[in-house]
Design an enzyme around this catalytic site. Sequence first.
Site, PDB file in Angstrom:
ATOM      1  N   GLU A  18      25.031 -11.066  33.561  1.00 35.31           N
ATOM      2  CA  GLU A  18      24.534  -9.846  32.922  1.00 35.31           C
ATOM      3  C   GLU A  18      24.252  -9.999  31.437  1.00 35.31           C
ATOM      4  O   GLU A  18      23.481  -9.225  30.882  1.00 35.31           O
ATOM      5  CB  GLU A  18      25.514  -8.687  33.157  1.00 35.31           C
ATOM      6  N   GLY A  34      40.508   9.309  45.597  1.00 32.52           N
ATOM      7  CA  GLY A  34      40.301  10.359  46.587  1.00 32.52           C
ATOM      8  C   GLY A  34      39.034  10.163  47.402  1.00 32.52           C
ATOM      9  O   GLY A  34      38.848  10.807  48.432  1.00 32.52           O
ATOM     10  N   GLU A  61      19.049  -4.436  36.777  1.00 29.95           N
ATOM     11  CA  GLU A  61      19.508  -5.416  35.797  1.00 29.95           C
ATOM     12  C   GLU A  61      18.358  -6.026  34.996  1.00 29.95           C
ATOM     13  O   GLU A  61      18.580  -6.640  33.957  1.00 29.95           O
ATOM     14  CB  GLU A  61      20.313  -6.517  36.487  1.00 29.95           C
ATOM     15  N   GLU A  80      30.047 -12.705  36.216  1.00 30.26           N
ATOM     16  CA  GLU A  80      29.335 -11.483  35.827  1.00 30.26           C
ATOM     17  C   GLU A  80      28.944 -11.486  34.357  1.00 30.26           C
ATOM     18  O   GLU A  80      27.861 -11.032  33.997  1.00 30.26           O
ATOM     19  CB  GLU A  80      30.164 -10.244  36.167  1.00 30.26           C
ATOM     20  N   ARG A 104      21.623   4.011  36.311  1.00 37.21           N
ATOM     21  CA  ARG A 104      22.513   4.262  37.444  1.00 37.21           C
ATOM     22  C   ARG A 104      21.983   5.480  38.197  1.00 37.21           C
ATOM     23  O   ARG A 104      22.077   6.615  37.729  1.00 37.21           O
ATOM     24  CB  ARG A 104      23.953   4.501  36.976  1.00 37.21           C
ATOM     25  N   ALA A 138      29.904  -5.951  34.408  1.00 38.07           N
ATOM     26  CA  ALA A 138      30.763  -5.773  35.580  1.00 38.07           C
ATOM     27  C   ALA A 138      30.005  -6.155  36.838  1.00 38.07           C
ATOM     28  O   ALA A 138      28.787  -6.257  36.838  1.00 38.07           O
ATOM     29  CB  ALA A 138      31.229  -4.316  35.663  1.00 38.07           C
TER      30      ALA A 138
END
Length: 188
Positions: free
Chosen positions: A102, A121, A148, A98, A69, A81
């Site tokens: 995955e 937020g 992936e 998914e 990530r 996900a």
Amino acid sequence: MSEALRDEPFEPEVLQSDLVYKGWIWDVRSDRVAYGDGEIVREYVDHTGAVAVVALDDDGRVLLIQQYRHPIRHRDWELPAGLLDIEGEDPMIAAQRELAEEADLRARDWQQLVSTWTTPGGNNEMIRIYLATGIEAAPSAFEREDEEADIRLEWVPLAEAVEGVLEGRLRNGILSLGVLATERRLRG
């Protein structure tokens, strides 16, 4: 906590909404909003929404995936996900898709476990987390690319995943919520 305690919809007048950045996956908006006796400006990521899957096998193990990530510069452990990026697709169908994409898996039984806004937020992403049981191999493998392509799969006893969350070793928020909610659900 009272069962009546819940988030409340509230929609102040949006005086102006500008697309600040058009992205590949999501956009950034800047809204000028009438609030109280004045106005406020809020910038946020306008997100399609997402789904995640707690895949639980017959031995009480949960499937975790690890992938890179970029924003956090980590290969973190996550639940399978993905985005709700197909117009009109039912979220449960997206979760099933998914899990197949995955992890090359499918499940016989599905139930919605919990849903959450990931960072209210800063974005409007709502993610629905599903509990999938009756796990079996999908009829065919999915071809993966980019982050992936080198996903690592690990079946972990649910208690170990919960322990990893509570000890701060597993810090993905969706993984945390999913395994803690699963543990709670299984306790009855």
